[in-house]
Design a protein around this motif. Structure first.
Motif, short mmCIF file in Angstrom:
data_model
loop_
_atom_site.label_atom_id
_atom_site.label_comp_id
_atom_site.label_asym_id
_atom_site.label_seq_id
_atom_site.Cartn_x
_atom_site.Cartn_y
_atom_site.Cartn_z
N LYS B 54 4.77 -8.97 12.87
CA LYS B 54 5.79 -9.07 11.85
C LYS B 54 5.43 -8.19 10.65
CE LYS B 54 8.78 -12.59 10.25
NZ LYS B 54 9.91 -11.84 10.76
N THR B 59 10.25 -2.11 4.52
CA THR B 59 11.23 -1.98 5.58
C THR B 59 10.83 -0.89 6.57
OG1 THR B 59 12.49 -0.46 4.22
CG2 THR B 59 13.23 -2.74 4.24
N ASN B 68 13.38 -4.45 10.82
CA ASN B 68 12.39 -5.51 10.58
C ASN B 68 12.57 -6.73 11.46
OD1 ASN B 68 11.97 -3.74 8.43
ND2 ASN B 68 11.12 -5.39 7.18
N ASP B 69 13.83 -7.18 11.60
CA ASP B 69 14.06 -8.42 12.35
C ASP B 69 14.74 -8.19 13.69
OD1 ASP B 69 12.90 -10.05 10.35
OD2 ASP B 69 14.70 -9.74 9.14
#
Lengths: 325, 364
Positions: B54, B59, B68-69
């Motif tokens: 993670k 960014t 990122n996600d």
């Protein structure tokens, strides 16, 4: 002499006897039979090396022959005689067995056990191993699930007798029925399904075993293959069934067959819970009911059990050897 | 348009900060190499781009989209692992097809993609073998093939050659370079601790140190104009000599006095008037050292050990103090006879680097 003292003596004699045997036999080989000196020194050393494994294996081979091979042959021989053991009757005992409804029922039930218990225990073991892997309290959960392994089959049966008890104040099943306003019943006497209630006990015991072995196997999977699969887009189910499970297939088979062999030998649970009544008879407990009444028939059952276990056993050993390589 | 952008990226495990202030623009078609000493976070950075770790803050965007996600599979990346990470229960063909099967592509499409990749990597004859029946180099090629079939925007290589033996490493390195040439539009990010791999493969090298980026530049830029003592010593082997010195003349060029041996040397690095008299480190690469012929010399020392390698000879000068790095000179030809002799060395002005407080005068 007190039994305690006897026990200690036995242990001492056994342990030091073994050590003494290996030491003395080795000494005899090296110093007396093939001494590492004189004109034939090279030949002597080679011969001593060739003989040594057999020397060390001898006690084990002897013990196995006396306590395993001989009884197998002896049992088969005994099963060809009548009840008193005086009259040779050939295959009559086997003929009588297969004509017997209870025996056929036991054979069928045993097949059911051999299918359901290993499958369920392995499945639940795998499930628990995977689900507890990343948990903080996973080890506590695993310890709890492993604990039944430490209980004897008879002890476990007694515990489950309470679970299945007819009194709603004792048995959890009837407590639930009572809560729903239903009349109490005896799960043990429900035809056919009672077999599964008995199997639940063994599954409860064996799940811990499967879990421990499979948990270790799961941890042995290289983390990178899992990460590579994540990058390849596998979802958690695909990850588990297409990447993880195939990689531990060998271990799963070993666990499965090990439990299968155990299942084919277990008689305690049926013997304790129902005594083989209500259509729950299986081969080992059936053998127990015949024992001392008709040894010829009982040994015939024993031979049948052995014949059934043998192929599973051979497969199991093959798989285990493959795993070790 | 930059393809992959890291902006103010930070990585921490709890309170422990492992990477901070990572800012990097990677353009389409580049082959970027992350190098750095072990534990500098280069693999962590790669795994963050892959989505296996993670991103704590900052960014990551690929093609203008913040990633990122976004789950790893949807980032348009493919990764090649140091340990190959092949699925041991699948054949080479199944290994390469796995991602496409998961993505639900048709059998014909998968077949076509796998065959094309296999051909490119000379794996056609091995398609039905299991990974265990392959050699290390072949396994690594399968791992690369698995990445190629997905046709990703960005290829990530995590020390892909570290598990191969020396000869195979060179061969595979060349294969990767050729592969890159065949696919000019794909971006590659390559992590290694081997500077030869970095120098030969990279279009740009990112040197990571001390939780951040020390310098970014083309291999020759880093070699010729390192911005700090760290980068200067990290790139090049044997590492750059750093000698204590003092600036005695400032201007377009800088004249320096060396503490040891008392010689002087001229550097093409410019300096400001206020630098007059400043204590600096003079950096000279071993291969740039030459024997001083005339009166002028920079460094004088007794040759302690010589290592004749045939085409070059390494001269190790006596250490100034116990535990100090020895001054090394790399001379072409055989010079074993210089052992035990006192030797005067110098270097061409354009080859002399000057660092003040660890930072190059060029980058102040």
């Amino acid at each position: 002499m007190s039994p305690l003292f006897q026990g200690i003596i036995t242990i001492l004699v056994g342990v030091f006897g073994c050590v003494g045997y290996f030491y003395a036999a080795n000494l005899l080989l090296d110093k007396v039979i093939f001494p590492a000196r004189g004109p034939n020194i090279g030949r002597n050393i080679n011969r001593a090396t060739a003989v040594r494994p057999w020397l060390f294996l001898l006690p084990a081979i002897l013990a196995l022959s006396v306590y395993l091979v001989y009884p197998v042959v002896g049992s088969f021989w005994r099963s060809l005689f009548n009840r008193s053991g005086e009259e040779f009757i050939g295959m009559d005992n086997y003929g009588a067995l297969f004509a017997d409804d209870v025996f056929r029922q036991a054979l069928f039930n045993n097949a059911l056990w051999a299918l359901v218990v290993p499958a369920a225990a392995t499945f639940f073991g795998l499930l628990v191993a995977q689900l507890t892997d990343r948990l903080k309290w996973g080890n506590i959960a695993k310890s709890l699930i492993f604990m039944p392994m430490a209980i004897s089959f008879v002890g476990a049966s007694l515990i489950w007798k309470f679970v299945y008890a007819g009194d709603p104040d004792i048995g959890i099943i009837n407590a639930v029925r009572d809560g729903l306003g239903l009349d109490p019943m005896d799960p043990i006497q429900v035809p056919f399904w009672n077999n599964f209630f008995l199997m639940a006990i063994l599954i409860w015991i064996q799940t811990g075993f499967a879990m421990v072995i499979l948990s270790a196997a799961l941890r042995g999977i290289p983390e990178e293959t899992v990460e590579a699969a994540i990058i390849d887009g596998a979802n958690p189910f695909q990850l588990f069934f297409k990447i993880k499970v195939p990689q531990i297939m060998g271990t799963i088979v070993v666990v499965w067959t090990t439990i299968t062999i155990l299942v084919l030998k277990v008689f305690d649970i049926v013997y304790t819970m129902t005594g083989g009544n209500f259509g729950t008879q299986i081969l080992p407990s059936y053998m127990m009911t015949l024992m001392f009444r008709d040894d010829g028939r009982a040994t015939a059952v024993a031979v049948v059990i052995m014949v059934v276990v043998l192929p599973v056993m051979i497969w199991n050993i093959r798989q285990a050897q493959k795993e070790m390589r | 348009m930059a393809d992959l952008i890291l902006k103010d990226v930070v990585k921490s495990y709890g309170d422990v900060n492992v990477l901070r202030d990572i800012n990097l623009d990677i353009e389409t078609g580049e082959l970027i190499v992350f190098v750095g000493p072990s534990g500098c976070g280069k693999s962590t950075l790669l795994r963050m781009i892959a989505g296996l770790e993670k991103i704590t803050a900052g960014t990551l965007s690929i093609d203008g989209q913040v990633m990122n996600d976004v789950p790893p599979a949807q980032r348009g990346i493919a990764m090649v692992f140091q340990t190959y990470a092949l699925y041991p229960h699948m054949t080479v063909r199944e290994n390469m097809a796995f991602a496409l099967r998961i993505a639900g592509q048709s059998k014909e499409e998968i077949e076509q993609a796998v065959n094309a990749a296999a051909e490119k990597l000379q794996l056609t004859d091995y398609l039905d073998r299991l990974p265990k029946a392959l050699s290390g180099g072949q396994r690594q090629r399968v791992a690369i093939g698995r990445a190629i079939v997905r046709d990703p925007k960005v290829y990530l290589f995590d020390e892909p050659l570290s598990n191969l033996d020396a000869a195979l490493r060179v061969a595979t390195r060349i294969e990767i370079a050729q592969l890159k040439e065949q696919m000019p539009d794909s971006t590659m990010i390559y992590v290694t601790h081997d500077q030869v791999e970095a120098m030969t493969l990279a279009s740009r090298i990112v040197v990571l140190a001390n939780k951040g980026i020390a310098q970014v530049g083309s291999p020759l830029e880093l070699y010729e104009k390192p911005n700090s003592e760290f980068v200067a010593q990290f790139i090049g082997s044997p590492q750059m000599n750093l000698l204590e010195g003092e600036i005695v003349e400032t201007g377009e060029q800088t004249r320096l006095n060396l503490k040891r041996g008392g010689g002087t040397i001229l550097s093409h690095y410019p300096s400001k008037p206020e630098d007059q008299g400043a204590s600096v480190k003079v950096g000279i690469r071993p291969e740039d050292m030459v024997v001083a012929e005339g009166e002028d010399y920079a460094f004088e020392g007794k040759v302690d050990i010589t290592e004749a390698l045939g085409e070059v000879t390494l001269l190790y000068f006596e250490k100034e103090a116990l535990g100090a790095d020895p001054v090394i000179a790399k001379l072409s030809g055989v010079h074993s006879d210089r052992r035990g002799k006192t030797q005067r060395m110098t270097a061409a002005p354009e080859r002399v680097h000057v660092f003040k407080d660890g930072v190059s005068l060029l980058y102040r």
